[in-house]
Write a protein that holds these residues in place. Structure first.
Motif, short mmCIF file in Angstrom:
data_model
loop_
_atom_site.label_atom_id
_atom_site.label_comp_id
_atom_site.label_asym_id
_atom_site.label_seq_id
_atom_site.Cartn_x
_atom_site.Cartn_y
_atom_site.Cartn_z
N MET A 32 0.85 -1.18 0.00
CA MET A 32 0.00 0.00 0.00
C MET A 32 0.89 1.24 0.00
N GLY A 33 0.47 2.24 -0.79
CA GLY A 33 1.28 3.44 -0.88
C GLY A 33 0.48 4.66 -1.27
N TRP A 34 1.21 5.74 -1.55
CA TRP A 34 0.60 7.03 -1.89
C TRP A 34 1.26 7.64 -3.11
N VAL A 46 4.89 8.96 -4.09
CA VAL A 46 5.23 9.69 -2.87
C VAL A 46 5.87 8.75 -1.84
N ALA A 47 5.16 7.69 -1.48
CA ALA A 47 5.65 6.79 -0.45
C ALA A 47 4.97 5.43 -0.59
N VAL A 48 5.62 4.40 -0.05
CA VAL A 48 5.05 3.06 -0.09
C VAL A 48 5.42 2.29 1.17
N SER A 49 4.52 1.43 1.58
CA SER A 49 4.77 0.51 2.68
C SER A 49 4.57 -0.91 2.16
N ARG A 50 5.63 -1.69 2.21
CA ARG A 50 5.57 -3.05 1.72
C ARG A 50 5.34 -4.02 2.87
N ASN A 74 -6.27 -3.12 7.91
CA ASN A 74 -6.06 -3.06 6.47
C ASN A 74 -6.05 -1.60 6.00
N ALA A 75 -5.27 -0.79 6.69
CA ALA A 75 -5.23 0.64 6.42
C ALA A 75 -3.79 1.13 6.32
N VAL A 76 -3.62 2.25 5.64
CA VAL A 76 -2.33 2.90 5.51
C VAL A 76 -2.51 4.38 5.78
N TYR A 77 -1.47 5.02 6.34
CA TYR A 77 -1.54 6.42 6.72
C TYR A 77 -0.34 7.17 6.17
N LEU A 78 -0.50 8.46 5.98
CA LEU A 78 0.60 9.31 5.55
C LEU A 78 0.61 10.55 6.43
N GLN A 79 1.59 10.62 7.33
CA GLN A 79 1.77 11.80 8.17
C GLN A 79 2.64 12.79 7.42
#
Length: 123
Positions: A32-34, A46-50, A74-79
């Protein structure tokens, strides 16, 4: 229904912070990413979390943005801290059910996209 829903965007001043959220449903995603897209420009990574919590960022946001995951939800966040006018864009959550073994910054590598949330940073 397989979908991603973003939230948390808004209008802020330079130097302010925002926290974007992306809630996934219908399937469990490994990656999941942005991405973001400014008016008249391409949609850029922008960013990704694997899987396993491995994160990567585009150079322009390193040290200011931080991506995180909540696997149980099942969520992802971007601070986003220290926002700049050039950060103004529609921010899109992107996900892939498959783990990304190599590249992660191309739009074609992601299978599911959210509708986007607007982030506007005034000077």
């Amino acid at each position: 229904q397989v979908q991603l829903v973003e939230s948390g965007g808004g209008l802020v001043q330079a130097g302010d912070s925002l926290r974007l959220s992306c809630a996934a449903s219908g399937v469990t995603f490994s990656t999941m990413g942005w991405f973001r897209q400014a008016p008249g420009k391409e949609r850029d990574f922008v960013a990704v979390s694997r899987s396993g919590g491995i994160t990567s960022y585009t150079d322009s946001v390193k040290g200011r943005f931080s991506i995180s995951r909540d696997s149980a939800k099942n969520a992802v966040y971007l601070q986003m801290n220290g926002l700049k006018p050039e950060d103004t864009a529609v921010y899109y959550c992107a996900a892939n059910r498959r783990p990304l073994f190599g590249g992660y910054s191309s739009r074609s590598q992601y299978d599911v996209w959210g509708q986007g949330t607007q982030v506007t940073v005034s000077s």
